[in-house]
Scaffold this active site. Structure first.
Site, short mmCIF file in Angstrom:
data_model
loop_
_atom_site.label_atom_id
_atom_site.label_comp_id
_atom_site.label_asym_id
_atom_site.label_seq_id
_atom_site.Cartn_x
_atom_site.Cartn_y
_atom_site.Cartn_z
CB CYS A 1 -0.77 0.08 1.26
SG CYS A 1 -1.94 -1.37 1.12
N GLY B 1 -0.17 0.78 -5.36
CA GLY B 1 -1.64 0.14 -5.22
C GLY B 1 -2.50 0.78 -6.13
CG ASN C 1 2.72 -0.03 3.20
OD1 ASN C 1 2.42 -1.23 2.74
ND2 ASN C 1 3.94 0.34 3.09
N GLY C 2 1.62 -2.46 5.34
CA GLY C 2 2.22 -3.67 6.12
C GLY C 2 1.20 -5.08 6.31
CE1 TYR D 1 7.97 -5.51 -9.83
CE2 TYR D 1 6.52 -4.91 -8.10
CZ TYR D 1 6.65 -5.18 -9.39
OH TYR D 1 5.45 -5.46 -10.30
CG ASP E 1 12.29 -8.61 -14.83
OD1 ASP E 1 12.18 -7.36 -14.59
OD2 ASP E 1 11.53 -9.24 -15.23
CG ASP E 2 12.25 -5.72 -11.17
OD1 ASP E 2 11.93 -6.77 -11.36
OD2 ASP E 2 11.49 -4.45 -11.41
#
Length: 597
Positions: A78, A105, A179-180, A348, A454-455
Site C-alpha cells: 500500500c 497500489g 501499510n504492512g 521492486y 529484470d529486477d
C-alpha cells in the site's frame, strides 16, 4: 522515564517525569511460564489479574504471540500519506501525493480530511484519478489536515468495504491507514471480540488493518479508564499522554510489519512504525503561511510535487504526533530492535527517485547492476546487447551495459496504460496482461544474442512469455539476468506472495529454472551481494528483511505451520505451476515442462 526522538536526527533523548515501564519487564518474565500453559490457560487467567497496564499487556501478549497458525488476512502493498497545513484545504495535496504513490497500489484509493470539528471521507475501488474524478467529490473533502491511502488487489480484499481509511468513533474518533501486514491477526481478533477486550468489538472486515485500529482504540480506552481512576489526572488534558501510553501497549501486542498514519480527534495527525522498521515511512516539512507544515508518506517521492522537503525516516518503534496546533511531538513507544527494512522495497516496490532509510533507491539499483555484471562476466556468454525489461530494471541494465562495455538497447516497448502484472490478483489476468503490456522490436533484437535484465523473477510466467516474445522477434539467443536472488519463500510482511508453489524457483536448481523459462542462460544476484549493496549505502543498517530469498523472518514468529496455512488458505493453492504458459484465448497451449513438472 519516557523517551523522545530529536526531530532532525532521530536520536533518543530521555525526558523526566515519564511513566516507568520496568514493571512490564518483570511481569513479562512471570508470564513466560503462563504462556507455556497454552492460549486457553492464559485466557482464563486474564480475569483474575490486576487491571494495571503492564500486567494485563503481558497476559495479552502471551495470547497474541502464540504460534497458532493464522488464517490469511488480506496481504497488501500500500501507499500512505498524511498532510498537515496551517491553513487552506489539504485535499488537493493529499490527492497529488497519492498520484506519486500510485505504483504502490492500483485497486482502491481513499482520502479523509478534517477541520477538527468533523471528518470528511471518500473512498472507492479504482485508480486515484478515477476515484476522485470530479470537483464535487474533492470539494466535500474540507479541512487543512488529511490522510490518503492506495491499495493493490489481493485475495479477499477487493471490495470497497476493505478500502482504507478505517474508522472507529470511540474513543475520540480515529481514522487509520496502514501499510504492512500483521502476522498475529487471528490472535488479536480473538482478544478484541472476547471478554478480555475493553469492549467486545465488532469487526466488519477480514482486514488486519481494521484489527490494528481496534487494538489501538482498545488501549486508548484502557488508558482513559486508568486516568479516571487517578484523581490527579484530567483526561481532557492528557489525551496525548493516553495516546502515547496506548501506542506503547499496542506495539507490545502487535507482530509483523506496520507503518501507520492516523487522524485522532483532540490529538492531531499521528504516525508510527513497527520496531523492526520493515515498511518505510518518511517525514517531510515545509514553511507555511503560519508556521511549519508537515507531511508523512511511504516514500519521499510524494513530497516533491507538493513542496515538502525530506527531514528523516520515522524511526522503528517511534510514534509522531503533529498536534492540532501544528506542534511536532515524538516518543519512543517500543525499544527499537535492529533496523531491518524490507530489501524488496529497493528491488521492486519503491520508485527510483525515493530515499528510504537513508538509502537512495536509484543508487541501490545501480549497485545491483555493478555486482551482477561481475557474475555475468564469469559466464563467458557471447552477448551483443543489453536489454531491460521495463521499467524497474533500467538502472541495473544501464550499469551492466557500462560495466560490460556492451550496447544498451530498448528492445521491449511498454504500453503505459496497462497496470503492473505482478500486483494483479489473478494468474490468468497477469498472463493476458503481459501481451498487452510489452511488445518486442525485431529491428533491435533480430539476429542478436540478447541479455535481458529484470529486477526480479517471481512467478516466472511473465518472464517465460517475454523470452518467447524476444525469440519470435528474431533473437538468436536469449540470456537472462535477475537483479534479485531466486524468490523461494513468501513475504509475509505486506507483499502478496502467499504460496511457495507459485514461485518458479521453488524446488528447482538455477539450470532447471533456466529450462523452465526457455532461456539460453540465467544468472541471479547472490544474497550476499544484494545485502552488501544496502550496507555499502547505509553502514548503520546491518541486516535487511530478505525472507523471500532466505526464509529467515526477522520477527521470529513465522514457522512452517504458519507458511503451510498460508498455502492452504491463499489463492495460490489452485494455481498452475509457475513458469508454464497457458492459453490466453481459450485454446490450450502446450506448456513448456520443467524437470520438476
Amino acid at each position: 522515564m519516557k523517551s523522545t526522538f530529536n526531530v532532525d536526527t532521530g536520536s533518543v533523548v530521555r525526558l523526566p517525569g515519564g511513566r516507568v515501564r520496568a514493571a512490564a519487564t518483570s511481569t513479562e518474565l512471570s508470564l513466560r511460564h503462563a504462556s507455556r500453559l497454552g492460549t486457553s490457560s492464559v485466557t482464563r487467567s486474564v480475569a483474575s489479574i490486576s487491571k494495571g497496564a503492564p500486567l494485563r499487556i503481558a497476559a495479552h501478549r502471551a495470547i497474541a504471540n502464540t504460534s497458532t497458525p493464522t488464517t490469511r488476512s488480506p496481504t497488501k502493498m500500500c501507499g500512505i500519506v498524511g498532510v498537515y497545513k496551517t491553513e487552506g484545504e489539504a485535499n488537493v495535496e493529499v490527492y497529488e501525493a497519492l498520484l506519486m504513490l500510485q505504483h504502490r497500489g492500483q485497486d482502491s484509493a481513499g482520502i479523509v480530511t478534517t477541520d477538527w470539528a468533523k471528518f470528511y471521507e471518500h473512498k472507492a475501488n479504482g485508480l486515484v484519478k478515477d476515484v476522485f474524478d470530479n470537483s464535487a467529490v474533492m470539494d466535500k473533502l474540507q479541512g487543512s489536515v488529511g490522510i490518503g491511502h492506495v491499495r493493490y488487489p489481493t485475495a479477499g480484499s477487493s471490495s470497497a468495504q476493505e478500502a482504507q481509511p478505517f474508522f472507529v468513533n470511540s474513543p475520540l474518533g480515529i481514522y487509520l491507514i496502514h501499510n504492512g501486514n500483521l502476522t498475529n491477526t487471528d490472535q488479536l481478533r480473538q482478544l478484541l471480540i472476547s471478554s478480555t477486550s475493553f469492549f467486545n468489538r465488532h469487526l466488519r472486515t477480514t482486514s488486519d488493518s481494521e484489527v490494528l485500529l481496534n487494538v489501538l482504540a482498545d488501549e486508548i480506552h484502557r488508558a482513559h479508564q486508568r486516568c479516571l481512576s487517578d484523581t490527579s489526572c484530567d483526561p481532557n488534558r492528557k489525551k496525548m499522554d493516553m495516546l502515547f501510553e496506548a501506542g506503547e501497549n499496542t506495539m507490545a501486542l502487535l507482530q509483523g510489519a506496520y507503518s501507520c498514519i492516523c487522524l485522532v480527534k483532540g490529538v492531531g495527525l499521528v504516525a508510527f512504525r513497527d520496531p523492526h522498521g520493515i515498511r518505510p515511512l518518511v517525514l517531510g516539512r515545509r514553511d507555511g503561511p503560519r508556521g511549519e507544515e508537515w507531511c508523512v508518506a511511504s516514500e519521499d517521492c510524494a513530497f516533491g510535487p507538493i513542496g515538502f522537503t525530506r527531514v528523516r525516516d520515522v524511526q522503528p518503534g517511534e510514534m509522531i504526533v503533529i498536534t492540532e496546533e501544528g506542534k511536532l511531538v515524538t516518543r519512543e513507544c517500543a525499544p527499537a530492535k535492529s533496523t531491518t527494512p524490507c530489501i524488496f522495497e529497493y528491488i521492486y516496490l519503491a520508485r527510483p527517485d525515493s530515499v528510504l532509510n537513508n538509502i537512495p533507491v536509484y543508487s541501490f539499483q545501480l549497485g545491483l547492476g555493478t555486482r551482477l555484471a561481475k557474475r555475468i562476466k564469469q559466464t563467458g556468454w557471447d552477448i551483443d546487447l543489453v536489454c531491460p525489461v521495463p521499467d524497474g530494471s533500467r538502472p541495473a541494465a544501464i550499469q551492466i551495459s557500462s560495466e560490460l562495455q556492451l550496447p544498451y538497447r530498448e528492445g521491449l516497448v511498454k504500453n503505459r496504460y496497462v497496470g503492473r502484472t505482478f500486483i494483479m490478483p489473478d494468474q490468468r489476468l497477469r498472463e493476458m496482461s503481459v501481451r498487452r503490456k510489452l511488445n518486442a522490436m525485431p529491428a533491435v533484437l533480430s539476429g542478436k544474442n540478447v541479455l535481458l535484465v529484470d529486477d526480479s523473477i517471481v512467478r516466472g510466467t511473465t518472464m517465460s512469455q517475454i523470452v518467447d516474445m524476444v525469440r519470435k522477434a528474431g533473437a538468436a539467443k536469449v540470456y537472462l539476468a535477475s537483479s534479485a536472488p531466486p524468490v523461494r519463500y513468501p513475504n509475509v510482511y505486506g507483499v502478496d506472495m502467499p504460496s511457495r508453489q507459485e514461485f518458479v524457483a521453488h524446488g528447482l536448481t538455477e539450470d532447471e529454472i533456466c529450462t523452465t523459462l526457455g532461456a539460453d542462460g540465467l544468472v541471479y544476484q547472490s544474497v550476499e551481494d544484494l545485502i552488501g549493496v544496502g550496507k555499502e549505502l547505509n553502514p548503520t543498517i546491518q541486516n535487511f528483511d530478505d525472507s523471500c530469498f532466505t526464509g529467515k523472518y526477522v520477527t521470529g514468529d513465522i514457522n512452517e505451520a504458519y507458511l503451510r496455512n498460508l498455502e492452504e488458505s491463499g489463492r495460490g493453492k489452485s494455481r498452475n505451476r509457475a513458469g508454464k504458459k497457458t492459453s490466453l484465448i481459450g485454446m490450450e497451449m502446450k506448456p513448456k515442462l520443467s524437470p520438476a513438472a
